[in-house]
Scaffold this motif. Structure first.
Motif, short mmCIF file in Angstrom:
data_model
loop_
_atom_site.label_atom_id
_atom_site.label_comp_id
_atom_site.label_asym_id
_atom_site.label_seq_id
_atom_site.Cartn_x
_atom_site.Cartn_y
_atom_site.Cartn_z
N GLU A 117 -35.85 4.49 5.67
CA GLU A 117 -35.36 4.79 4.33
C GLU A 117 -34.44 3.67 3.84
O GLU A 117 -33.89 2.92 4.63
CB GLU A 117 -34.61 6.13 4.33
N PRO A 118 -34.27 3.55 2.50
CA PRO A 118 -33.49 2.43 1.97
C PRO A 118 -32.02 2.49 2.35
O PRO A 118 -31.47 3.56 2.65
CB PRO A 118 -33.65 2.56 0.45
N VAL A 119 -31.39 1.31 2.34
CA VAL A 119 -29.97 1.22 2.67
C VAL A 119 -29.15 0.75 1.48
O VAL A 119 -27.94 0.89 1.45
CB VAL A 119 -29.73 0.25 3.85
N TYR A 120 -29.82 0.17 0.50
CA TYR A 120 -29.10 -0.43 -0.62
C TYR A 120 -29.78 -0.06 -1.92
O TYR A 120 -31.01 0.01 -2.00
CB TYR A 120 -29.12 -1.96 -0.47
N LYS A 121 -28.97 0.21 -2.95
CA LYS A 121 -29.53 0.52 -4.25
C LYS A 121 -29.06 -0.51 -5.27
O LYS A 121 -27.87 -0.61 -5.53
CB LYS A 121 -29.08 1.91 -4.69
N PRO A 122 -30.01 -1.27 -5.85
CA PRO A 122 -29.61 -2.26 -6.84
C PRO A 122 -29.10 -1.59 -8.11
O PRO A 122 -29.51 -0.46 -8.42
CB PRO A 122 -30.90 -3.04 -7.12
N PHE A 123 -28.22 -2.26 -8.84
CA PHE A 123 -27.67 -1.68 -10.07
C PHE A 123 -27.25 -2.79 -11.01
O PHE A 123 -27.18 -3.95 -10.62
CB PHE A 123 -26.48 -0.79 -9.75
N LYS A 124 -27.00 -2.41 -12.23
CA LYS A 124 -26.57 -3.39 -13.23
C LYS A 124 -25.06 -3.34 -13.37
O LYS A 124 -24.47 -2.26 -13.43
CB LYS A 124 -27.20 -3.07 -14.57
N ILE A 125 -24.42 -4.49 -13.47
CA ILE A 125 -22.98 -4.50 -13.68
C ILE A 125 -22.70 -4.16 -15.13
O ILE A 125 -23.29 -4.75 -16.03
CB ILE A 125 -22.39 -5.90 -13.39
N PRO A 126 -21.83 -3.18 -15.37
CA PRO A 126 -21.51 -2.82 -16.74
C PRO A 126 -20.74 -3.93 -17.45
O PRO A 126 -20.03 -4.70 -16.80
CB PRO A 126 -20.66 -1.56 -16.58
N GLN A 127 -20.91 -4.01 -18.75
CA GLN A 127 -20.17 -5.01 -19.51
C GLN A 127 -18.71 -4.61 -19.66
O GLN A 127 -17.81 -5.43 -19.68
CB GLN A 127 -20.81 -5.18 -20.91
N LYS A 128 -18.51 -3.28 -19.81
CA LYS A 128 -17.13 -2.82 -20.00
C LYS A 128 -17.00 -1.48 -19.29
O LYS A 128 -17.74 -0.54 -19.60
CB LYS A 128 -16.87 -2.66 -21.49
N ALA A 129 -16.11 -1.39 -18.33
CA ALA A 129 -15.97 -0.14 -17.58
C ALA A 129 -14.69 -0.19 -16.75
O ALA A 129 -14.09 -1.25 -16.58
CB ALA A 129 -17.16 0.06 -16.66
N THR A 130 -14.30 0.98 -16.27
CA THR A 130 -13.19 1.03 -15.33
C THR A 130 -13.62 1.84 -14.11
O THR A 130 -14.51 2.69 -14.21
CB THR A 130 -11.96 1.72 -15.95
N GLY A 131 -13.02 1.57 -13.01
CA GLY A 131 -13.39 2.29 -11.80
C GLY A 131 -12.23 2.36 -10.82
O GLY A 131 -11.35 1.50 -10.81
N VAL A 132 -12.25 3.42 -10.01
CA VAL A 132 -11.21 3.60 -9.01
C VAL A 132 -11.88 3.75 -7.65
O VAL A 132 -12.84 4.50 -7.51
CB VAL A 132 -10.36 4.85 -9.29
N GLY A 133 -11.39 3.05 -6.66
CA GLY A 133 -11.90 3.18 -5.31
C GLY A 133 -10.78 3.60 -4.37
O GLY A 133 -9.83 2.85 -4.19
N LEU A 134 -10.89 4.80 -3.83
CA LEU A 134 -9.83 5.30 -2.94
C LEU A 134 -10.41 5.54 -1.56
O LEU A 134 -11.47 6.13 -1.41
CB LEU A 134 -9.27 6.61 -3.48
N THR A 135 -9.71 5.06 -0.55
CA THR A 135 -10.15 5.34 0.82
C THR A 135 -8.93 5.37 1.72
O THR A 135 -7.84 4.94 1.32
CB THR A 135 -11.15 4.27 1.31
N GLY A 136 -9.10 5.91 2.88
CA GLY A 136 -8.07 5.77 3.88
C GLY A 136 -8.31 4.46 4.58
O GLY A 136 -9.42 4.17 4.99
N ALA A 137 -7.29 3.63 4.68
CA ALA A 137 -7.39 2.46 5.54
C ALA A 137 -6.76 2.87 6.86
O ALA A 137 -6.26 3.98 7.00
CB ALA A 137 -6.67 1.28 4.93
N MET A 138 -6.77 1.98 7.84
CA MET A 138 -6.24 2.32 9.15
C MET A 138 -4.78 2.77 9.05
O MET A 138 -4.34 3.66 9.75
CB MET A 138 -6.33 1.12 10.09
N ARG A 139 -4.02 2.13 8.17
CA ARG A 139 -2.57 2.38 8.09
C ARG A 139 -2.19 3.43 7.07
O ARG A 139 -1.01 3.75 6.94
CB ARG A 139 -1.85 1.09 7.73
N GLY A 140 -3.13 3.89 6.25
CA GLY A 140 -2.77 4.87 5.25
C GLY A 140 -3.61 4.76 4.00
O GLY A 140 -4.70 4.18 4.02
N PRO A 141 -3.13 5.33 2.89
CA PRO A 141 -3.94 5.39 1.68
C PRO A 141 -4.10 4.02 1.03
O PRO A 141 -3.14 3.28 0.86
CB PRO A 141 -3.14 6.32 0.75
#
Lengths: 376, 482
Positions: B372-396
């Motif tokens: 099964e596929p591992v990657y999905k191609p996509f188009k970069i938006p011209q104008k957008a905002t995004g948030v990426g939250l994850t736990g790193a080893m040391r915390g948020p």
């Protein structure tokens, strides 16, 4: 190796003056050993410690063998037990007692803004001891200076536009030869190999960027396992496909490193192209400035106030961007003298706008300025 | 009253400085300071948004996968794309392997020399000589495990490389998924290495941690503070990211709450930044509101000469409180470990989390679907905002991204160590590490090993901690001639 006990026995049988001879011989042996293990100061400046971690990832020799057989590993913030004045004392002590003998390894860019206060490594006489001072002092008296990682060798990510800390490469600070062992991070084989060469045989053969040719003598493109796909024109159209990564931005054609052979991490298990991603040229003097965008052929050009994709301005000047990747195909087919062309395209190793002013990309700058002027 | 300055504190991902005032054998005041600045957010502006995954990995050499992941999440959020099933699992496996590497290295390479006497050989000498309590036989055994741990950590990095191309800085963590197909041979190789590592964790690391906790049990009451913590979830269960194996949560006074991103503020009153609207000492950043109009006038500029400031780390606060992140916080939110908040609890939680993640990873391998596929191609938006939250080893860890004309117009990173090692805020409230140092007993002012033990248990990383607040005006205004 012969144990000292056996040694004494043999000498005793030979009828020599045991005590005197052994002292001489053992003393000689120890001195020889000492020579084999030069003191090493590994100074971290503005860095992420990625090169220290990579160094620890060395498989043969592993860390334990390195510190017992190869080097006298005195200073590295990541592994040393001492801290505070005790640790900076190691620097002073080595400088005083082993001048001309120790190796200085620098990891990271050296910031020059505010007199170097953007990186302070300790304090001295109640004042901040900046990385700038430390590199200057320790570098002047070292037997060899090695810049490990692309930051120390060429400036790397932290000296990229707009270079907020005014970071410089180690060579940009020191008025002496610096052996550059770039990579983001450095491959363990490159740094440990360079150390072994320095300890056993002296300075290795270097290229025009002072990189050991042993590791940086050939392009990734020429060593690539997927080279035949390139030659046959079979290209991956997106990430994750197992063909030639040229069209998704691979900088292999302008990147001098042995990644395809050596590969990464202890057992040499993988490397970016094998993982179906492009080489981003992390050992290049112009990484990341002129190897970005990573997923496009051509680099961005940073001009005052604007960032332009070289693709878009290609039309204006008809010149290809600083790295000369775009002309690669044509050149390869026409002349088959790729490596030479690329070397020419890369010179000289200066950062940021300086590069633009001294390489063919100057033409781009002129073209854009002209166009902007016209608009206004 | 005596002032002790440890400059630099070593055996951390990057050196930092601790300054304490000792009175009557105990710490009465503490300041933690980071002495270097690189300005990543400024460098990111104007770049291709896809490049953020690779470039932000270069923030930190030991937790690069976490930055790659946060950057991928942020761009996926902005572009409205989801990775395929395999892509999600592969990214979890890469980050998981990197977490194992990080925790094993932290426990043995960075922590242990505080408790175990090393051999008489640089870089183990010079060093402190007091308060090594282990009997020599146990000491010797642990030292052997120290060297073995280095091999095991390298093996974990090989796992990162198997699916991630190389380590540090794996290149397969990308918005849209991952890039290495989970073919049988690679999965088998990964599984075999994971097995070795899990054996080491169970047979060496856990017992060693218990030995330490037994001999140094006074550290259960040193380095304590109020149970105020923050956790961003880590390891999405599926590609839709509806739930994570380690869930989001905020702990205030030991009570568990949902995370409210709008309650995050950044303060620069004691950091080397000056505010844009002529009111230094105020509240300058609103991470959750990064895109709000109010942010336009709130920018901070680096200023190393600022009076009253002592560090490059800003002071993020959650509901006005200094909260800590890391393994202890994650296990607390998960309900796995709520023994207490102290130096030894932080160490134990990290070790237990290492075991937990190692076990979870065995299950994730089962979930991979070859072919099964591992990657999905996509188009970069011209104008957008995004948030990426994850736990790193040391915390948020949070990445906030704003795209304009298809390029990065603003990028903001709040790292775990910014939370943990933050300085005082405008109200004078110290950061978590500074709070934890209070009341730490110091037996010998020339060998303040107790202080080092307390701060090192946080696994601080100044490399990731120093950033500028970026939103607002053009780049030129950030570059102040000095």
């Amino acid at each position: 190796m012969m144990k000292i006990k056996d040694f004494i026995k043999i000498i005793g049988k030979s009828g020599m003056d045991v005590k005197k001879t052994t002292n001489q011989l053992v003393g000689g042996l120890l001195a020889g050993d000492k020579k084999k293990r030069p003191p090493v100061l590994w100074l971290g400046t503005n860095t992420c410690a990625g090169d220290s971690i990579s160094f620890l990832n060395s498989l043969d020799p592993g860390y334990r063998a390195m510190i017992t057989n190869l080097i006298d590993f005195r200073y590295n913030h990541f592994v040393m037990t001492a801290e505070g004045d005790m640790s900076t004392g190691v620097l002073e002590d080595t400088l005083a007692k082993h001048a001309g003998e120790y190796l200085l390894i620098v990891e990271g860019t050296v910031p020059t803004r505010s007199g170097g206060l953007y990186c302070v490594v300790g304090h001295r006489n109640g004042k901040p001891y900046t990385a700038l001072e430390a590199v200057r002092e320790l570098g002047a008296a070292a037997g060899h200076v090695v810049a490990v990682g692309t930051c120390a060798a060429f400036g790397g990510p932290y000296a990229a536009h707009p270079n907020p800390s005014r970071g410089k490469s180690v060579q940009g600070i020191l008025d002496r030869r610096v052996i550059n062992v770039p990579g983001c991070p450095v491959n363990p084989g490159w740094i440990v190999g360079t150390l072994a060469h320095l300890v056993w045989y002296g300075e290795p053969e270097l290229d025009e960027y002072n990189r050991p040719t042993l590791f940086y003598g050939e392009t990734i493109h020429n060593l690539c396992q997927r080279r035949h796909y390139f030659d046959s024109g079979i290209f991956a159209a997106q990430l994750g496909e197992p063909w030639c990564m040229y069209k998704v931005g691979c900088k292999g054609p302008v990147t001098f490193a042995d990644c395809p052979y050596r590969q990464w991490n202890g057992e040499h298990v993988n490397w970016p192209v094998k993982a179906n991603t492009p080489c981003i040229g992390c050992v290049n003097p112009e990484f990341p400035e002129h190897t970005m965008p990573f997923f496009e052929h051509l680099p961005d050009i940073h001009l005052p106030q604007i960032t332009v994709n070289a693709d878009r301005i290609g039309a204006i000047t008809g010149t290809l961007a600083a790295l000369g990747i775009g002309s690669h195909l044509a050149v390869r087919i026409k002349k088959g003298r790729l490596a030479k062309t690329i070397k020419k395209g890369l010179a000289p190793p200066k950062l940021g706008l300086q590069v633009l002013q001294t390489t063919p990309a100057q033409k781009l700058v002129d073209g854009i300025k002209f166009k902007l002027k016209k608009k206004n | 009253m005596k002032k002790i300055t440890i400059n630099p504190v070593t055996r951390a991902n990057s050196p930092f400085v601790v300054e304490v005032t000792v009175d009557g054998g105990k710490v009465v005041e503490a300041k933690c300071s980071v002495q270097f600045f690189r300005g990543f957010e400024l460098i990111l502006r104007g770049r291709d948004p896809r490049d953020a995954s690779y470039l932000t990995e270069r923030v930190c050499g030991i937790c690069s996968s976490a930055h790659g992941t946060a950057a991928a999440f942020a761009l996926e959020d902005a572009a409205g794309v989801r990775p395929p099933h395999n892509g999600n699992i592969l990214r979890n496996l890469i980050l998981g392997a990197d977490l194992l590497q990080n925790h094993i290295r932290h426990f043995y390479l960075l922590s242990l020399p505080d408790y175990v006497r090393g051999p008489n050989l640089p870089p183990f000498v010079p060093g402190y000589k007091k308060d090594f309590r282990l009997p020599s036989r146990v000491n010797e055994a642990m030292l052997n495990n120290y060297y073995e741990a280095l091999e095991i950590a390298r093996l974990a990095h090989e796992m990162v490389a198997l699916f991630g191309a190389k380590a540090p800085f794996p290149h397969s963590i990308l918005a849209g998924g991952s890039t290495v197909a989970p073919a049988a041979d690679v999965v088998m190789n990964f599984r075999s290495k994971l097995q070795k590592i899990n054996d080491f964790i169970a047979n060496r690391m856990i017992p060693d941690a218990h030995t330490l906790a037994g001999v140094y049990d006074d550290y259960y009451s040193i380095g304590g503070r109020n149970a105020d913590m923050l956790v961003f979830g880590i390891f999405p269960r599926d590609q839709y990211d509806r739930e994570r194996y380690f869930p989001f949560g905020a702990v205030l006074d030991g009570q568990l709450y949902q995370v409210d991103l709008q309650a995050i503020r950044e303060d620069v009153s004691h950091a080397w930044y000056i505010g844009g609207v002529g009111q230094p000492g105020g509240d300058y950043g609103v991470a959750g509101n990064l895109y709000g109009k109010g942010m336009q006038n709130k920018q901070a500029l680096p200023d190393r000469e600022k009076q009253g400031a002592y560090t490059w780390v800003k002071a993020p606060r959650y509901k006005g409180r200094a909260v800590e992140g890391g393994s202890l916080a994650r296990l607390w939110v998960r309900g796995d470990y709520r023994h207490g908040v102290s130096t030894m609890d932080r160490i134990m939680a990290r070790v237990l989390e290492t075991q937990k993640v190692g076990q979870l990873m065995e299950g994730w391998l089962e979930e991979l679907r070859p072919g099964e596929p591992v990657y999905k191609p996509f188009k970069i938006p011209q104008k957008a905002t995004g948030v990426g939250l994850t736990g790193a080893m040391r915390g948020p860890l949070g990445h906030w991204l704003r795209i304009e004309k298809g390029r990065i117009a603003g990028y903001q990173i709040i790292t775990p160590t910014a939370w943990n090692m933050s300085p005082r805020d405008a109200g004078g409230q110290p950061g978590p590490m500074e709070q934890a140092l209070l009341n730490t007993p110091v037996a010998d002012e020339n060998e303040p090993i107790e202080i080092s033990r307390v701060v090192r248990a946080f696994d601080p990383c100044s490399a990731c901690a120093t950033h500028v607040i970026a939103p607002g005006k053009s780049l030129r205004e950030f570059i102040i001639p000095v």
